[in-house]
Motif scaffolding. Structure first.
Motif, PDB file in Angstrom:
ATOM      1  N   SER A  76      -2.249   2.543  -2.293  1.00  0.00           N
ATOM      2  CA  SER A  76      -3.200   2.452  -1.187  1.00  0.00           C
ATOM      3  C   SER A  76      -4.497   3.208  -1.440  1.00  0.00           C
ATOM      4  O   SER A  76      -5.505   2.926  -0.789  1.00  0.00           O
ATOM      5  CB  SER A  76      -2.563   2.986   0.104  1.00  0.00           C
ATOM      6  OG  SER A  76      -2.365   4.392   0.029  1.00  0.00           O
ATOM      7  N   ASP A 125       0.828  -1.204   0.000  1.00  0.00           N
ATOM      8  CA  ASP A 125       0.000   0.000   0.000  1.00  0.00           C
ATOM      9  C   ASP A 125       0.862   1.254   0.000  1.00  0.00           C
ATOM     10  O   ASP A 125       1.257   1.748   1.063  1.00  0.00           O
ATOM     11  CB  ASP A 125      -0.923   0.009   1.221  1.00  0.00           C
ATOM     12  CG  ASP A 125      -2.190  -0.786   0.997  1.00  0.00           C
ATOM     13  OD1 ASP A 125      -2.526  -1.046  -0.169  1.00  0.00           O
ATOM     14  OD2 ASP A 125      -2.846  -1.153   1.990  1.00  0.00           O
ATOM     15  N   ASP A 164       5.458   1.588   3.718  1.00  0.00           N
ATOM     16  CA  ASP A 164       4.274   1.011   3.082  1.00  0.00           C
ATOM     17  C   ASP A 164       4.067  -0.482   3.325  1.00  0.00           C
ATOM     18  O   ASP A 164       2.983  -0.988   3.054  1.00  0.00           O
ATOM     19  CB  ASP A 164       4.335   1.257   1.572  1.00  0.00           C
ATOM     20  CG  ASP A 164       4.372   2.746   1.230  1.00  0.00           C
ATOM     21  OD1 ASP A 164       3.751   3.528   1.976  1.00  0.00           O
ATOM     22  OD2 ASP A 164       5.025   3.118   0.238  1.00  0.00           O
ATOM     23  N   LYS A 190      -8.166   1.671  -1.349  1.00  0.00           N
ATOM     24  CA  LYS A 190      -7.899   0.226  -1.361  1.00  0.00           C
ATOM     25  C   LYS A 190      -7.466  -0.250  -2.754  1.00  0.00           C
ATOM     26  O   LYS A 190      -7.999  -1.214  -3.304  1.00  0.00           O
ATOM     27  CB  LYS A 190      -9.115  -0.567  -0.868  1.00  0.00           C
ATOM     28  CG  LYS A 190      -9.481  -0.287   0.584  1.00  0.00           C
ATOM     29  CD  LYS A 190     -10.639  -1.147   1.049  1.00  0.00           C
ATOM     30  CE  LYS A 190     -10.966  -0.872   2.516  1.00  0.00           C
ATOM     31  NZ  LYS A 190     -12.110  -1.698   2.989  1.00  0.00           N
ATOM     32  N   HIS A 226       1.594   4.839   0.262  1.00  0.00           N
ATOM     33  CA  HIS A 226       0.910   6.007   0.816  1.00  0.00           C
ATOM     34  C   HIS A 226       1.493   7.258   0.161  1.00  0.00           C
ATOM     35  O   HIS A 226       2.169   8.075   0.796  1.00  0.00           O
ATOM     36  CB  HIS A 226       1.049   6.034   2.336  1.00  0.00           C
ATOM     37  CG  HIS A 226       0.290   4.947   3.010  1.00  0.00           C
ATOM     38  ND1 HIS A 226       0.792   3.662   3.174  1.00  0.00           N
ATOM     39  CD2 HIS A 226      -0.973   4.918   3.534  1.00  0.00           C
ATOM     40  CE1 HIS A 226      -0.109   2.906   3.783  1.00  0.00           C
ATOM     41  NE2 HIS A 226      -1.186   3.641   4.007  1.00  0.00           N
TER      42      HIS A 226
END
Length: 289
Positions: free
Chosen positions: A150, A84, A100, A153, A86
């Motif tokens: 991210s 993910d 992450d 989702k 960010h």
């Protein structure tokens, strides 16, 4: 199978992530491309490990990890399908391992873990079989841009329309657009599409750049290798996936110009995934020789 180096206390700390990177078609295509490039010794090595001498020995296991993660036994592996990032797309895209990769593990740490299992001396165990299945799948996952992002989702929360059907941005990158491009979703379609992409690598439009796709590959340093691939794919979140902006993506049927602009990107990413998977498996076998 609980993987090495993943604490038992983290098994249940998993985030539900329903995406299937590239869908079955994409994963099978990646595997077929890899089969087209691995050395004969690598082919024999992994056919022996899998007990499968067929022409689909990697393709036939390429989607196992997506099924396994939805079982009670395999629920620990759900976070391993993504990292993910960010970041702030479409303005800024970047992936940082320390920032992450979550406490339950991530796609990059999983590639490290399962590569190391395949490099162990006792490499013909059931754990090695599962490790191979994971590696074949995860090298596909890491090349899907939204598995390195991210935001909402990984695009699952971005509602879009494709050919008048309501779906989400992640799904059209996984499934709708690749299946439209390839003309179906069967195993034979994957094999045919892999043949087309393989030709592009060997003598077509990818040939001049394909050697650079292997820059940074080192099975002795799986984290840095995988991060190279993650950063590569994540960059397309800004340049292609989210470039039109959320207002456009949510208000426009994406089966027209958006598909046309995305097509060369996902085709090349799938080609890169298969080519890199072949090189990764070759390097594992060479190190085990």
């Amino acid at each position: 199978m609980m993987p090495a180096n993943i604490p038992a206390s983290l098994i249940f700390a998993t985030q539900i992530y329903s995406a299937y990177a590239w869908g079955n078609l994409g994963h099978e295509t990646v595997a077929y491309i890899a089969q087209n490039f691995v050395k004969s010794s690598t082919e024999s090595y992994f056919q022996d490990l899998l007990g499968d001498s067929s022409s689909s020995y990697l393709a036939s296991v390429s989607t196992w990890a997506d099924t396994y993660k939805h079982t009670s036994e395999g629920s620990f592996s759900r976070p391993f399908h993504y990292i993910d990032a960010h970041d702030d797309p479409p303005t800024t895209c970047n992936v940082d391992y320390n920032r992450d990769c979550g406490d339950s593990g991530c796609l990059v740490s999983a590639i490290e873990n399962y590569t190391n299992i395949l490099l162990e001396k006792d490499h013909s165990t059931p754990q090695a079989v599962d490790a191979l299945k994971f590696i074949v799948h995860f090298l596909g996952d890491i090349h899907q841009p939204l598995h390195d992002e991210s935001l909402d989702k990984g695009g699952n929360g971005i509602n879009v329309t494709y050919k008048r059907a309501h779906t989400n941005l992640h799904h059209i990158w996984d499934t709708n657009m690749p299946e439209e491009d390839a003309g179906g979703h069967s195993l034979s379609t994957a094999q045919s599409w892999a043949s087309i992409l393989t030709t592009r690598i060997k003598s077509g439009q990818y040939f001049s750049n394909s050697s650079s796709w292997l820059d940074g590959i080192d099975v002795g340093d799986p984290v840095n290798s995988a991060m190279t691939w993650a950063r590569d794919a994540n960059s397309y979140v800004c340049s292609t996936v989210l470039k039109p902006g959320l207002d456009y993506l949510e208000a426009t049927d994406l089966s027209s110009s958006y598909y046309s602009n995305s097509k060369p990107v996902f085709e090349e990413l799938i080609a890169r995934a298969g080519y890199r998977l072949a090189a990764w498996l070759d390097a594992i076998v060479l190190k085990n020789a």
